[in-house]
Write an enzyme that holds these catalytic residues in place. Structure first.
Site, PDB file in Angstrom:
ATOM      1  N   ARG A 106       0.882  -1.179   0.000  1.00  0.00           N
ATOM      2  CA  ARG A 106       0.000   0.000   0.000  1.00  0.00           C
ATOM      3  C   ARG A 106       0.913   1.220   0.000  1.00  0.00           C
ATOM      4  O   ARG A 106       1.705   1.398   0.937  1.00  0.00           O
ATOM      5  CB  ARG A 106      -0.917  -0.007   1.222  1.00  0.00           C
ATOM      6  CG  ARG A 106      -1.576   1.346   1.434  1.00  0.00           C
ATOM      7  CD  ARG A 106      -2.731   1.273   2.387  1.00  0.00           C
ATOM      8  NE  ARG A 106      -3.871   0.645   1.749  1.00  0.00           N
ATOM      9  CZ  ARG A 106      -5.122   0.712   2.219  1.00  0.00           C
ATOM     10  NH1 ARG A 106      -5.382   1.369   3.328  1.00  0.00           N
ATOM     11  NH2 ARG A 106      -6.110   0.138   1.585  1.00  0.00           N
ATOM     12  N   HIS A 133      -7.072   1.124  -6.791  1.00  0.00           N
ATOM     13  CA  HIS A 133      -7.306   0.221  -5.648  1.00  0.00           C
ATOM     14  C   HIS A 133      -7.952  -1.064  -6.187  1.00  0.00           C
ATOM     15  O   HIS A 133      -9.115  -1.351  -5.929  1.00  0.00           O
ATOM     16  CB  HIS A 133      -8.225   0.927  -4.644  1.00  0.00           C
ATOM     17  CG  HIS A 133      -8.233   0.316  -3.275  1.00  0.00           C
ATOM     18  ND1 HIS A 133      -7.457  -0.765  -2.911  1.00  0.00           N
ATOM     19  CD2 HIS A 133      -8.939   0.648  -2.146  1.00  0.00           C
ATOM     20  CE1 HIS A 133      -7.683  -1.076  -1.645  1.00  0.00           C
ATOM     21  NE2 HIS A 133      -8.570  -0.237  -1.162  1.00  0.00           N
ATOM     22  N   GLN A 136      -9.869  -3.758  -3.949  1.00  0.00           N
ATOM     23  CA  GLN A 136     -11.171  -3.290  -3.481  1.00  0.00           C
ATOM     24  C   GLN A 136     -12.254  -3.590  -4.516  1.00  0.00           C
ATOM     25  O   GLN A 136     -13.330  -4.101  -4.185  1.00  0.00           O
ATOM     26  CB  GLN A 136     -11.096  -1.771  -3.210  1.00  0.00           C
ATOM     27  CG  GLN A 136     -12.411  -1.177  -2.754  1.00  0.00           C
ATOM     28  CD  GLN A 136     -12.818  -1.669  -1.374  1.00  0.00           C
ATOM     29  OE1 GLN A 136     -12.039  -1.630  -0.438  1.00  0.00           O
ATOM     30  NE2 GLN A 136     -14.035  -2.157  -1.239  1.00  0.00           N
ATOM     31  N   ASP A 228     -17.229   7.351  -1.934  1.00  0.00           N
ATOM     32  CA  ASP A 228     -16.012   7.226  -1.124  1.00  0.00           C
ATOM     33  C   ASP A 228     -15.735   8.592  -0.499  1.00  0.00           C
ATOM     34  O   ASP A 228     -16.382   9.606  -0.844  1.00  0.00           O
ATOM     35  CB  ASP A 228     -14.843   6.762  -2.023  1.00  0.00           C
ATOM     36  CG  ASP A 228     -13.559   6.470  -1.249  1.00  0.00           C
ATOM     37  OD1 ASP A 228     -13.619   6.312  -0.013  1.00  0.00           O
ATOM     38  OD2 ASP A 228     -12.487   6.398  -1.887  1.00  0.00           O
ATOM     39  N   CYS A 267     -16.304   1.793  -0.027  1.00  0.00           N
ATOM     40  CA  CYS A 267     -15.158   0.918   0.268  1.00  0.00           C
ATOM     41  C   CYS A 267     -14.804   0.920   1.751  1.00  0.00           C
ATOM     42  O   CYS A 267     -14.126   0.020   2.224  1.00  0.00           O
ATOM     43  CB  CYS A 267     -13.956   1.344  -0.566  1.00  0.00           C
ATOM     44  SG  CYS A 267     -13.477   3.056  -0.275  1.00  0.00           S
ATOM     45  N   ARG A 296     -13.349  -8.466   0.899  1.00  0.00           N
ATOM     46  CA  ARG A 296     -11.913  -8.214   0.690  1.00  0.00           C
ATOM     47  C   ARG A 296     -11.132  -9.497   0.996  1.00  0.00           C
ATOM     48  O   ARG A 296     -10.210  -9.867   0.279  1.00  0.00           O
ATOM     49  CB  ARG A 296     -11.420  -7.074   1.593  1.00  0.00           C
ATOM     50  CG  ARG A 296     -11.944  -5.693   1.245  1.00  0.00           C
ATOM     51  CD  ARG A 296     -11.435  -5.203  -0.095  1.00  0.00           C
ATOM     52  NE  ARG A 296      -9.987  -5.156  -0.143  1.00  0.00           N
ATOM     53  CZ  ARG A 296      -9.232  -4.163   0.336  1.00  0.00           C
ATOM     54  NH1 ARG A 296      -9.816  -3.106   0.857  1.00  0.00           N
ATOM     55  NH2 ARG A 296      -7.908  -4.198   0.257  1.00  0.00           N
TER      56      ARG A 296
HETATM   57  N1  NVA Z   1      -9.910   6.813  -1.526  1.00  0.00           N
HETATM   58  C1  NVA Z   1      -9.567   6.340  -0.205  1.00  0.00           C
HETATM   59  C2  NVA Z   1      -9.730   4.868  -0.121  1.00  0.00           C
HETATM   60  C3  NVA Z   1      -9.425   4.283   1.227  1.00  0.00           C
HETATM   61  C4  NVA Z   1      -9.587   2.810   1.274  1.00  0.00           C
HETATM   62  C5  NVA Z   1      -8.149   6.745   0.136  1.00  0.00           C
HETATM   63  O1  NVA Z   1      -7.260   6.612  -0.717  1.00  0.00           O
HETATM   64  O2  NVA Z   1      -7.920   7.199   1.249  1.00  0.00           O
HETATM   65  N1   CP Z   2     -11.148  -0.159   1.966  1.00  0.00           N
HETATM   66  C1   CP Z   2      -9.901  -0.224   2.458  1.00  0.00           C
HETATM   67  O1   CP Z   2      -8.925  -0.419   1.722  1.00  0.00           O
HETATM   68  O2   CP Z   2      -9.824  -0.100   3.799  1.00  0.00           O
HETATM   69  P1   CP Z   2      -8.508   0.069   4.682  1.00  0.00           P
HETATM   70  O3   CP Z   2      -7.936   1.431   4.375  1.00  0.00           O
HETATM   71  O4   CP Z   2      -8.966  -0.064   6.087  1.00  0.00           O
HETATM   72  O5   CP Z   2      -7.531  -1.001   4.301  1.00  0.00           O
END
Ligand code: NVA
Ligand code: CP
Length: 308
Positions: A106, A133, A136, A228, A267, A296
């Site tokens: 990540r 992502h 997801q 989101d 998500c 997930r």
């Molecule tokens: N768009 C959000 C998704 C989190 C799972 C982010 O990048 O923070």
């Molecule tokens: N949706 C998602 O990726 O959640 P987290 O940021 O908790 O991993």
């Protein structure tokens, strides 16, 4: 179909049949898990998980998923590893490949995960970048199939800030032959590059992808509404952006403008009563957000089972 050893970085790297195979494997492993059938198909394998950003779902679902498959997962953060002291992505990829059978990362910049994939000799899985992502959206498509029976021909309307999640929706859902509408205010729409790529995919897969600036127009005829956060990780909050996005809030009034049996997705983590009202998020007639979170686990097991 054999795609062992391939990295899972972007949904558009995979064909419709390949994504189908991963989704089928995910459904199969979910059934096995629910029935208590052993499925330790990655016994003895190790997964390195690099987290440059916070996570609840991704971290727990990958770690638990690997355990259920008979393997082991290691949690690595920049502050606890030499990545935080400047060891390069390339060197890290080569070193981790000597110990582990698969790497999940990540990251902030997408080039960090493509760099890992380029230099690792084991498959790399993208657990979210600023660009996309993919894990997801695999879980989300699995969830839509569970609730609607199929993907093909349904309309998904993503409303809110165009971001990593909407970018992957524009790819994955298009490849799986859903019609995709993005409803975002001016200034917060997908980049030209993303739109161009989605256009090419939609021509290939005979679907539609459109971007509109009106939330009501976006959800008209929608079978799925998705939203989101207004501010993704690493983005600075601003009143200007919040004001622009508030009219795109998913609330009872907006949901009432979609198809009667619409499902509502997020998500997570959600910012209750910002992008999505609690009223809708907690209404089981519409909301499938916790099914998405559960899936997930199963979707990522499906991916790992086929690429590791
Ligand atoms: N768009 C959000 C998704 C989190 C799972 C982010 O990048 O923070
Ligand atoms: N949706 C998602 O990726 O959640 P987290 O940021 O908790 O991993």
């Amino acid at each position: 179909m054999d795609f062992k050893g391939r990295s899972f970085v972007d949904l558009s790297d995979f064909s419709r049949d390949e994504l189908r195979a991963m989704l089928d494997k995910a459904h199969e492993l979910k059934r096995k898990q629910k029935n208590g059938e052993p499925h330790e198909i990655l016994k003895g394998k190790s997964l390195a998980m690099i987290f440059m950003k916070s996570s609840t779902r991704t971290r727990v679902s990958f770690e638990v998923g690997m355990t259920q498959l008979g393997g082991h997962a290691l949690y690595l953060q920049p502050s606890g590893t030499q990545l935080g002291r400047g060891e390069t992505i390339a060197d890290t990829a080569m070193v981790l490949s000597r110990y582990c059978d698969v790497i999940m990362a990540r990251v902030f910049g997408h080039d960090e995960v493509t760099g890992l994939a380029e230099h690792a000799t084991v498959p790399v899985i993208n657990g979210l970048s600023d660009y996309n992502h993919p894990c997801q959206i695999m879980a989300d498509m699995m969830t839509i199939e569970e609730h609607k029976g199929k993907l093909e021909g349904f309309k998904i309307a993503y409303v809110g800030d165009s971001n990593n999640v909407s970018n992957s929706i524009m790819q994955g859902c298009t490849i799986m032959r859903m019609d995709v509408t993005i409803g975002s205010p001016k200034g917060y729409t997908p980049t030209e590059d993303i739109i161009k790529k989605a256009d090419v995919l939609s021509k290939t897969h005979n679907t539609t992808v459109e971007v509109v600036n009106d939330p009501t127009e976006a959800v008209k005829g929608a079978d799925v509404i998705y939203t989101d956060t207004f501010f993704s990780m690493g983005q600075e909050k601003s009143k200007e952006k919040e004001d622009a996005l508030m009219p795109f809030q998913v609330n009872r009034s907006l949901v009432g403008k979609a198809n009667k049996d619409v499902i509502v997705m997020h998500c997570l983590p959600a910012h209750r009563d910002e992008e999505l009202t609690s009223d809708i998020m907690d209404d089981s007639k519409y909301s499938v957000v916790f099914d998405q979170a559960e899936n997930r686990l199963h979707a990522q097991k499906g991916i790992m089972a086929l690429i590791v």
